[in-house]
Design a protein around this motif. Structure first.
Motif, PDB file in Angstrom:
ATOM      1  N   LEU A 116      36.924  33.889  25.650  1.00  0.00           N
ATOM      2  CA  LEU A 116      38.284  34.418  25.729  1.00  0.00           C
ATOM      3  C   LEU A 116      39.314  33.324  25.566  1.00  0.00           C
ATOM      4  O   LEU A 116      40.382  33.543  24.978  1.00  0.00           O
ATOM      5  N   SER A 117      39.001  32.132  26.036  1.00  0.00           N
ATOM      6  CA  SER A 117      39.960  31.019  25.986  1.00  0.00           C
ATOM      7  C   SER A 117      40.352  30.645  24.561  1.00  0.00           C
ATOM      8  O   SER A 117      41.396  30.028  24.348  1.00  0.00           O
ATOM      9  N   GLN A 118      39.535  31.046  23.572  1.00  0.00           N
ATOM     10  CA  GLN A 118      39.802  30.673  22.187  1.00  0.00           C
ATOM     11  C   GLN A 118      40.325  31.831  21.337  1.00  0.00           C
ATOM     12  O   GLN A 118      40.511  31.666  20.131  1.00  0.00           O
ATOM     13  N   ASP A 119      40.540  32.982  21.954  1.00  0.00           N
ATOM     14  CA  ASP A 119      40.952  34.156  21.178  1.00  0.00           C
ATOM     15  C   ASP A 119      42.364  34.577  21.601  1.00  0.00           C
ATOM     16  O   ASP A 119      42.543  35.405  22.481  1.00  0.00           O
ATOM     17  N   ARG A 120      43.361  33.999  20.972  1.00  0.00           N
ATOM     18  CA  ARG A 120      44.752  34.252  21.345  1.00  0.00           C
ATOM     19  C   ARG A 120      45.156  35.701  21.115  1.00  0.00           C
ATOM     20  O   ARG A 120      45.938  36.274  21.877  1.00  0.00           O
ATOM     21  N   ARG A 121      44.621  36.297  20.067  1.00  0.00           N
ATOM     22  CA  ARG A 121      45.000  37.682  19.767  1.00  0.00           C
ATOM     23  C   ARG A 121      44.503  38.623  20.871  1.00  0.00           C
ATOM     24  O   ARG A 121      45.244  39.499  21.333  1.00  0.00           O
ATOM     25  N   PHE A 122      43.254  38.431  21.290  1.00  0.00           N
ATOM     26  CA  PHE A 122      42.737  39.294  22.342  1.00  0.00           C
ATOM     27  C   PHE A 122      43.400  38.975  23.685  1.00  0.00           C
ATOM     28  O   PHE A 122      43.587  39.870  24.517  1.00  0.00           O
ATOM     29  N   GLN A 123      43.765  37.738  23.897  1.00  0.00           N
ATOM     30  CA  GLN A 123      44.516  37.390  25.101  1.00  0.00           C
ATOM     31  C   GLN A 123      45.817  38.202  25.173  1.00  0.00           C
ATOM     32  O   GLN A 123      46.185  38.718  26.235  1.00  0.00           O
ATOM     33  N   ALA A 124      46.501  38.319  24.046  1.00  0.00           N
ATOM     34  CA  ALA A 124      47.754  39.078  24.017  1.00  0.00           C
ATOM     35  C   ALA A 124      47.498  40.547  24.322  1.00  0.00           C
ATOM     36  O   ALA A 124      48.288  41.201  25.019  1.00  0.00           O
ATOM     37  N   ARG A 125      46.378  41.086  23.824  1.00  0.00           N
ATOM     38  CA  ARG A 125      46.054  42.476  24.107  1.00  0.00           C
ATOM     39  C   ARG A 125      45.789  42.672  25.601  1.00  0.00           C
ATOM     40  O   ARG A 125      46.253  43.647  26.208  1.00  0.00           O
ATOM     41  N   LEU A 126      45.065  41.738  26.205  1.00  0.00           N
ATOM     42  CA  LEU A 126      44.792  41.829  27.642  1.00  0.00           C
ATOM     43  C   LEU A 126      46.083  41.771  28.450  1.00  0.00           C
ATOM     44  O   LEU A 126      46.255  42.502  29.422  1.00  0.00           O
ATOM     45  N   ARG A 127      46.987  40.889  28.046  1.00  0.00           N
ATOM     46  CA  ARG A 127      48.257  40.786  28.766  1.00  0.00           C
ATOM     47  C   ARG A 127      49.041  42.094  28.660  1.00  0.00           C
ATOM     48  O   ARG A 127      49.636  42.561  29.643  1.00  0.00           O
ATOM     49  N   ASN A 128      49.033  42.702  27.493  1.00  0.00           N
ATOM     50  CA  ASN A 128      49.732  43.981  27.326  1.00  0.00           C
ATOM     51  C   ASN A 128      49.112  45.057  28.210  1.00  0.00           C
ATOM     52  O   ASN A 128      49.828  45.874  28.810  1.00  0.00           O
ATOM     53  N   TRP A 129      47.785  45.076  28.284  1.00  0.00           N
ATOM     54  CA  TRP A 129      47.126  46.038  29.154  1.00  0.00           C
ATOM     55  C   TRP A 129      47.504  45.798  30.615  1.00  0.00           C
ATOM     56  O   TRP A 129      47.790  46.731  31.353  1.00  0.00           O
ATOM     57  N   ALA A 130      47.495  44.535  31.017  1.00  0.00           N
ATOM     58  CA  ALA A 130      47.861  44.212  32.398  1.00  0.00           C
ATOM     59  C   ALA A 130      49.314  44.593  32.677  1.00  0.00           C
ATOM     60  O   ALA A 130      49.642  45.121  33.747  1.00  0.00           O
ATOM     61  N   ASP A 131      50.194  44.338  31.718  1.00  0.00           N
ATOM     62  CA  ASP A 131      51.605  44.696  31.883  1.00  0.00           C
ATOM     63  C   ASP A 131      51.789  46.205  32.029  1.00  0.00           C
ATOM     64  O   ASP A 131      52.738  46.664  32.680  1.00  0.00           O
ATOM     65  N   SER A 132      50.886  46.980  31.432  1.00  0.00           N
ATOM     66  CA  SER A 132      50.991  48.441  31.514  1.00  0.00           C
ATOM     67  C   SER A 132      50.546  48.972  32.875  1.00  0.00           C
ATOM     68  O   SER A 132      50.765  50.145  33.185  1.00  0.00           O
ATOM     69  N   GLY A 133      49.904  48.115  33.675  1.00  0.00           N
ATOM     70  CA  GLY A 133      49.474  48.528  35.006  1.00  0.00           C
ATOM     71  C   GLY A 133      47.980  48.546  35.222  1.00  0.00           C
ATOM     72  O   GLY A 133      47.508  48.878  36.313  1.00  0.00           O
ATOM     73  N   ILE A 134      47.201  48.190  34.210  1.00  0.00           N
ATOM     74  CA  ILE A 134      45.749  48.163  34.351  1.00  0.00           C
ATOM     75  C   ILE A 134      45.341  46.954  35.190  1.00  0.00           C
ATOM     76  O   ILE A 134      45.765  45.831  34.913  1.00  0.00           O
ATOM     77  N   GLU A 135      44.526  47.190  36.214  1.00  0.00           N
ATOM     78  CA  GLU A 135      44.036  46.087  37.047  1.00  0.00           C
ATOM     79  C   GLU A 135      42.988  45.289  36.279  1.00  0.00           C
ATOM     80  O   GLU A 135      42.147  45.845  35.578  1.00  0.00           O
ATOM     81  N   MET A 136      43.033  43.963  36.459  1.00  0.00           N
ATOM     82  CA  MET A 136      42.094  43.087  35.785  1.00  0.00           C
ATOM     83  C   MET A 136      41.187  42.395  36.804  1.00  0.00           C
ATOM     84  O   MET A 136      41.658  41.662  37.671  1.00  0.00           O
ATOM     85  N   PHE A 137      39.888  42.654  36.687  1.00  0.00           N
ATOM     86  CA  PHE A 137      38.882  42.017  37.533  1.00  0.00           C
ATOM     87  C   PHE A 137      38.145  40.945  36.745  1.00  0.00           C
ATOM     88  O   PHE A 137      37.975  41.059  35.527  1.00  0.00           O
ATOM     89  N   VAL A 138      37.686  39.922  37.443  1.00  0.00           N
ATOM     90  CA  VAL A 138      36.786  38.931  36.852  1.00  0.00           C
ATOM     91  C   VAL A 138      35.375  39.519  36.910  1.00  0.00           C
ATOM     92  O   VAL A 138      34.924  39.970  37.960  1.00  0.00           O
ATOM     93  N   HIS A 139      34.681  39.481  35.786  1.00  0.00           N
ATOM     94  CA  HIS A 139      33.355  40.111  35.686  1.00  0.00           C
ATOM     95  C   HIS A 139      32.329  39.062  35.277  1.00  0.00           C
ATOM     96  O   HIS A 139      31.839  39.043  34.144  1.00  0.00           O
ATOM     97  N   GLY A 140      32.054  38.145  36.222  1.00  0.00           N
ATOM     98  CA  GLY A 140      31.135  37.063  35.923  1.00  0.00           C
ATOM     99  C   GLY A 140      31.786  36.016  35.040  1.00  0.00           C
ATOM    100  O   GLY A 140      33.011  35.887  34.971  1.00  0.00           O
ATOM    101  N   TRP A 141      30.956  35.253  34.345  1.00  0.00           N
ATOM    102  CA  TRP A 141      31.452  34.311  33.336  1.00  0.00           C
ATOM    103  C   TRP A 141      30.737  34.566  32.013  1.00  0.00           C
ATOM    104  O   TRP A 141      31.358  34.905  31.015  1.00  0.00           O
TER     105      TRP A 141
END
Length: 259
Positions: A55-80
């Protein structure tokens, strides 16, 4: 307040979220949003699935995750890695852990055999990454395949990841207070037999679990590969959304604090 019944809650989550599963996660998110009336669910983020999708190398998917989080979706850490080193050349489980590794997952019980120091390091690294990407505190931690060894359980008390769950309960990592009890409804796609058993359990759950205070539903990217699984997920979400309020995991903590 006493004398007021607790609301019935529906907790839904998408597991194994990462850039390698993006297309499937999008399909699942669309289904959950439609059935739950909005982004009322959690995503479980894998920082580097099997070492192939950092994930650290995928800026586009990082932006998608941030948008999801901004919409109210909770984000959990799921291992490594979501990969069990012991089952993939890194050692060997013994006793109960060996049974769980062989029969409850396909080489993905990453936190089943880790010592405390290694488990804590991966939890903290995952927490830092998810929080940096989303700009919000991580909601909690869920071990891949819901499997925790002694080292992982000890690490949870130090990792600062508030909410944890396994197959049978949701709890506070800090106090070990149980926040919700009951089996999680999930599906399996990796074999015909497992698919059939998961469909049967979901059908049983739709009849047997409506009286429960909290119902949990968890979906995985592999579910989109079988029409029967997607139909069952849709039917299950529709059934419980009619009797339970789609909620956040954080609502469990808030409710507990009010009692």
């Amino acid at each position: 307040m006493t004398g007021i019944a607790s609301p019935k809650r529906l907790l839904a989550s998408i597991h194994d979220v990462g850039s390698g599963s993006e297309a499937a996660v999008l399909r699942l998110a669309e289904l959950l949003e439609r059935r739950l009336g909005g982004p009322h669910f959690a995503m479980l983020v894998v920082p580097d699935h099997w070492g192939r999708h950092p994930l650290s190398q995928d800026r586009r998917f990082q932006a998608r995750l941030r948008n999801w989080a901004d919409s109210g979706i909770e984000m959990f850490v799921h291992g490594w890695f979501h990969k069990d080193d012991a089952e993939n050349g890194g050692g060997q489980h013994r006793g109960t852990a060996r049974f769980k590794a062989r029969h409850m997952t396909a080489g993905e019980g990453e936190f089943l055999g880790l010592d405390e120091a290694t488990a804590l390091s991966r939890m903290l690294d995952g927490k830092a990454l998810v929080e940096d990407v989303t700009g919000r505190p991580a909601a909690g931690f869920v071990a891949p395949a819901w499997l925790y060894g002694d080292g992982a359980r000890a690490a949870l008390r130090k990792a600062g990841l508030p909410i944890v769950e396994d197959h049978w309960r949701v709890w506070s990592a800090e106090s070990d207070t149980t926040l919700a009890k009951g089996p999680v409804i999930t599906w399996a796609s990796r074999s015909t037999a497992r698919t059939a058993s998961s469909l049967a359990f979901a059908a049983l759950a739709r009849r047997a679990l409506p009286m429960m205070e909290t119902v949990r539903v968890a979906v995985h990217p592999g579910d989109v590969t079988k029409a029967s699984l997607m139909a069952s997920i849709d039917k299950t979400l529709k059934r419980f959304a009619a009797t339970h309020t789609p909620s956040k995991y954080q609502d469990l903590c808030d409710s507990m604090a009010e009692r």
